[in-house]
Design a protein around this motif. Sequence first.
Motif, short mmCIF file in Angstrom:
data_model
loop_
_atom_site.label_atom_id
_atom_site.label_comp_id
_atom_site.label_asym_id
_atom_site.label_seq_id
_atom_site.Cartn_x
_atom_site.Cartn_y
_atom_site.Cartn_z
N THR A 17 0.83 -1.20 0.00
CA THR A 17 0.00 0.00 0.00
C THR A 17 0.87 1.26 0.00
O THR A 17 0.58 2.24 -0.69
N SER A 18 1.95 1.22 0.78
CA SER A 18 2.87 2.35 0.81
C SER A 18 3.49 2.58 -0.57
O SER A 18 3.64 3.73 -1.01
N MET A 19 3.82 1.50 -1.26
CA MET A 19 4.38 1.62 -2.60
C MET A 19 3.36 2.23 -3.56
O MET A 19 3.71 3.04 -4.43
N ASP A 20 2.08 1.86 -3.40
CA ASP A 20 1.03 2.44 -4.24
C ASP A 20 0.95 3.95 -4.05
O ASP A 20 0.75 4.71 -5.02
N VAL A 21 1.09 4.41 -2.80
CA VAL A 21 1.04 5.84 -2.51
C VAL A 21 2.23 6.55 -3.14
O VAL A 21 2.09 7.62 -3.76
N ASP A 40 0.22 6.82 6.66
CA ASP A 40 0.62 6.55 8.04
C ASP A 40 0.30 5.10 8.36
O ASP A 40 -0.86 4.68 8.26
N LEU A 41 1.32 4.33 8.71
CA LEU A 41 1.12 2.93 9.11
C LEU A 41 0.87 2.87 10.62
O LEU A 41 1.34 3.71 11.38
N VAL A 42 0.12 1.86 11.03
CA VAL A 42 -0.14 1.65 12.45
C VAL A 42 0.20 0.20 12.81
O VAL A 42 0.10 -0.70 11.96
N ASP A 43 0.64 -0.01 14.05
CA ASP A 43 0.88 -1.38 14.49
C ASP A 43 -0.43 -2.02 14.90
O ASP A 43 -1.36 -1.37 15.37
N ALA A 64 -0.42 -2.35 9.61
CA ALA A 64 -1.50 -2.15 8.65
C ALA A 64 -1.53 -0.69 8.23
O ALA A 64 -1.08 0.19 8.97
N PRO A 65 -2.04 -0.40 7.03
CA PRO A 65 -2.20 0.99 6.62
C PRO A 65 -3.17 1.70 7.57
O PRO A 65 -4.24 1.16 7.89
N GLY A 66 -2.78 2.88 8.04
CA GLY A 66 -3.66 3.64 8.93
C GLY A 66 -4.53 4.59 8.15
O GLY A 66 -5.70 4.36 7.94
N ARG A 67 -3.91 5.65 7.65
CA ARG A 67 -4.67 6.66 6.90
C ARG A 67 -3.75 7.33 5.90
O ARG A 67 -2.56 7.53 6.15
#
Length: 251
Positions: A17-21, A40-43, A64-67
């Motif tokens: 998901t981070s790569m998509d952003v 922003d990732l969250v644990d 997991a992806p946060g927002r």
Amino acid sequence: MMDALYSAASGMTAQQTSMDVVANNLANATTSGYKRDRLDLVDLAYQPFQLPGGGTGQVGLGAAPGRVNKEHEQGGLQNTGRDMDVAIQGEGFFQVTRPDGTLAYTRAGNLQVDANGRIGTPTGELLQPRIQVPAGAGDLTISPDGSVTATVAGKITTLGTIQTASFTNPSGLLAAGGNLFTASANSGAASLGAPGTAGRGPLTQGTLEASNVNVGTEMISLITTQRAFEASSKVVMASDEMMGMANGLRR
């Protein structure tokens, strides 16, 4: 080992998901008025376990992806010399009406005049309040306070005033594509007014606001994300091998 497998797999999903952003930011590095996305990732939840010495501990279950947040910092101003190009220096958004009649907001000031003489965006959204440019008008001028004038039949005529919208929380705006944002409960309602008043930035004719994406920063994020994904994938493989070894002990 199952927890390690799950945690690593969740990490791979989060990094994807981070790569998509990052990919979307790089794709819009030259899009006028584009605002960079930040993920922003969250644990995830933690699971308690018993330590050999009798105490207790916690082990995490991954990420997991946060927002995804929009960063609304000002982009650089590019001089185009085109009369219909206008940039906002500071806070504010142009308010436009979409074909379905709903309102949207944009920082992209590459305005155009449609076949009916109305000022709008290249994709068909019309500036709100509406401004009509008569046929044969020339020397169109957009003042810092939003006043639009042109020479009509040899006389300087005021055609209207561009108003800009401000929000209590611009980060709460929802991206709608096409360089447009829509208001939400998090952004608050739009407050319209003249550019250069109540914290709204003045307008600059003949310029466009560039994307606020820094290609160098995004490339660093890309490499970091790729390395994190690769590391998580190795944990998945190692966990799978360990589970295979544990299952072989029962034979």
